[in-house]
Design a protein around this motif. Structure first.
Motif: not given
Lengths: 334, 359
Positions: B344-345, B332-334, B351-353, B295-298
């Motif tokens: 967030l830019e 695109a959803e992310v 870089a972070e997500i 299951f995905p996540g950040d």
């Protein structure tokens, strides 16, 4: 007479058969392919069924067997040495001490398998030593009362310690592990884990069985035991060390499982009499069968695992109440 | 003549009175802000809060929801310590977040009161533990649930009321509403035979043993699987109030078509790779069919009742009913979620997500 040698042998063989039946039933009981029962034929036809039996059920059954036998053996030794039918490893701080040791290693040091087991064993011993030491210092009451009081106090201290550790534990990573220790369970057992406690428990149980005839002497007061050729202090200590080592080992993989160590010696004495030569092996057989039975229920009754400690307490307490209510006839008392 | 002057005076007085009344009506009256929280309490605030404290357990859900409102960083006075991932994400949203962490999840009411907040946000179940005492001390407390899509609709509206920004609350719910509508449209008309049997499990490894747990039927994880067009197989095992431990034997007996693995303490992809290499897991039909998924996540897994549940639902729908959601562009959803909702830019997201999602 129901207590003749032949009668006792028959009962022991009967208990051995009961244990084999329980183990056999446990091998073919579970949730796969459908709840409760698996056809033995499936072992030949279904590779997944073979995997499940060989790698999931068998190590777990072995662990339950060792757990039940150890707690029963330790309970019998404790009850005879301390002249107290109410003691068991849990009453003398061993189980709670082991649980505290495991919890401490999880929370404070993020310990893994062997570290947890070592910490559990050390604190299990510490629990017993504290209980014994405290009982000697209490200035009132007989030995039995003092020991029970000391055991309750030490167990309460360790329980409070587990409570504090539970409070500060990380809810995501550490708390579920602590709950496991408090409730007791065998769902994480694998072959390496079951085999890791095998040497200690087999050695300890073998030693207890070899020494079972001495237990009768050691159950007497010091002067009588000494006059009959025993070295009471040394021999009692050797038996206690063996019992506690085995208990700490099994508790280190199962968590705290109560009542088995209390009930099974009573059942064994009820069936076989007070002579440790037959009561101890009887208790081991009953304890093994009882733990395997409870664990089979724990993994079979519901789709989710039921903690073994809960089932053992539920069934154990019920049996205990039955034992208290249905006293044997005085004429049959042994 | 006298009558004429009297009439003029009376008219002047009347006219002046009317002007005075009109002027009085035009003067802004001292108004209070009211918000109805998850417990049905009406909370009155003299002005939009400027010293908000987020307290208690499961506080990352509250933090992530509050920071959906653009001026949250200026309004938040103090945060409560959560996981390392939660802290890292909070710092992305509010660079001052590390300095704002003043409390632990069990901080007593007195300690929170000492910070002199004008609003404390708590999960509803924290009322007995800390909320009631704060209320008795005269501190405004807003309780939120944030556990289901329905809760999000209500609780975002509550936050919008409290922050005097109902338009933003409506905009936020519009985002979730659009996802729910898209998924409902995509799964419309499916009969039971078209819905795969799905198992969603949480993996835990304490170092002393591996456990697999299934969520209760009332939790958002079960809801997401159902909404995404799957049949959750674990309902009978999860009637209690928390995650229920199940063994591999039960998983084999359920024989799910698809298995989704959640890992809250590390990348789920590593867990799935290990499970695929495990002979017992490899023997499961779902694993053999290549239907064992991480299951995905950040910073947080997308299965949770965190603000990311919309992403989790879309991703799940795309995997459970791939033909019906082939047009969903998760990338695109992310960008949309982190860019439009959190501001967030793109460079920050890249870089972070993304590195966390792609682990």
């Amino acid at each position: 007479m129901p207590t003749t040698h032949r009668y006792r042998r028959r009962v022991l063989w009967g208990l051995a058969a009961l244990l084999l039946l329980t183990v056999g039933g446990a091998v073919f009981s579970g949730r796969y392919p459908a709840p409760f029962w698996m056809s033995p034929r499936l072992l030949l036809e279904d590779p997944l069924a073979r995997q499940i039996v060989l790698n999931l059920r068998l190590p777990r059954i072995l662990a339950a067997l060792l757990l039940g036998m150890t707690l029963a053996g330790a309970g019998t030794v404790f009850q005879m040495i301390f002249h107290n039918p109410l003691v068991e490893p849990g009453f003398l701080g061993v189980s709670q001490g082991a649980a505290f040791g495991a919890a401490l290693s999880i929370v404070a040091w993020n310990a893994a398998g062997p570290g947890i087991q070592l910490s559990a064993a050390v604190c299990g011993f510490a629990g017993l030593l504290l209980s014994g030491s405290l009982a000697r210092r209490i200035r009132y009451g007989g030995w039995t009362l003092r020991l029970v009081l000391a055991g309750i106090a030490v167990s309460a201290l360790f329980s409070a310690g587990v409570g504090i550790l539970k409070y500060v534990a990380d809810p995501l990573t550490q708390l579920p592990e602590l709950v496991f220790w408090i409730l007791g369970a065998l769902w994480s057992i694998s072959w390496p884990k079951a085999l890791s406690i095998l040497p200690v428990t087999l050695a300890a149980l073998g030693f207890l069985l070899l020494m079972r005839w001495r237990l009768n002497l050691l159950a007497l007061d010091d002067a009588t035991a000494f006059s009959l050729g025993a070295a009471p202090a040394r021999e009692r200590m050797a038996l206690l060390v063996a019992a506690v080592a085995a208990t700490a080992a099994v508790v280190s993989i199962s968590g705290v499982v109560g009542w088995i160590g209390l009930i099974t010696p009573h059942l064994a004495r009820r069936l076989l009499g007070a002579d440790a030569q037959t009561a101890l092996p009887g208790a081991l057989l009953i304890g093994g069968a009882f733990a395997v039975f409870c664990d089979t229920l724990a993994r079979t009754m519901l789709p989710g695992e039921i903690p073994l400690g809960i089932l053992a307490s539920l069934i154990g307490a019920t049996v205990f109440i039955a034992l208290m209510i249905f006293q044997p006839n005085i004429k049959d008392a042994r | 003549m006298i009558q004429l002057w009297l009439r003029r005076i009376v008219l002047l007085v009347l006219a002046w009175s009317l002007v005075a009344c009109a002027a009085q009506q035009a003067t802004p009256a001292p108004s209070t802000i009211t918000a109805t929280d998850a417990l049905g309490r009406i909370v009155e605030l003299p002005a939009p809060p400027e010293r908000i404290v987020i307290g208690g357990r499961a506080n990352f859900m509250l933090t992530d929801a509050l920071y959906l409102f653009p001026d949250a960083p200026d309004r938040v006075l103090a945060l409560t310590r959560a996981t390392q991932q939660a802290a890292a994400f909070a710092q992305l949203l509010d660079p001052a977040a590390p300095d704002k962490v003043r409390f632990v999840s069990d901080s007593p009411a007195e300690e929170i009161a000492a910070a002199q907040p004008d609003l404390v946000l708590l999960k509803s179940y924290m009322r007995d533990a800390v909320g009631t005492t704060l209320e008795q001390l005269g501190i405004s407390v807003l309780y939120l649930d944030l556990e289901t899509p329905e809760h999000y609709e209500r609780d975002l509206a509550t936050l919008g009321q409290a922050l005097d920004n109902p338009a933003r609350a409506a905009e936020l719910w519009g985002y979730y509403r659009a996802i729910l509508d898209r998924v409902a449209q995509g799964t419309a008309g499916l009969d039971e035979t078209q819905k795969p049997r799905v198992l969603l499990i949480q993996y835990t490894d304490s170092g002393d043993g591996i456990a697999f747990r299934v969520p209760p039927v009332t939790w958002i994880q079960t809801t997401l699987v159902t909404l995404a067009g799957g049949q959750p197989v674990w309902g009978e095992a999860a009637q209690g109030g928390g995650w229920a431990t199940v063994n591999l034997e039960q998983i084999a007996a359920w024989n799910p078509d698809q298995i989704y693995v959640i890992n809250y303490t590390g990348p789920a992809s590593e867990v799935v790779a290990n499970l695929r290499a495990d002979p017992q897991w490899a023997a499961l039909p779902a694993a053999q069919a290549g239907q064992l998924y991480p299951f995905p996540g950040d910073f947080f897994s997308w299965d949770q009742p965190d603000t990311r549940w919309g992403l989790g639902l879309l991703w799940l729908a795309q995997h459970i009913q791939p033909e019906r959601f082939a047009d969903v562009d998760m990338q695109a959803e992310v960008y949309r979620f982190f860019g439009d909702l959190y501001g967030l830019e793109r460079a920050v997201i890249d870089a972070e997500i993304w590195p966390l999602i792609q682990r």
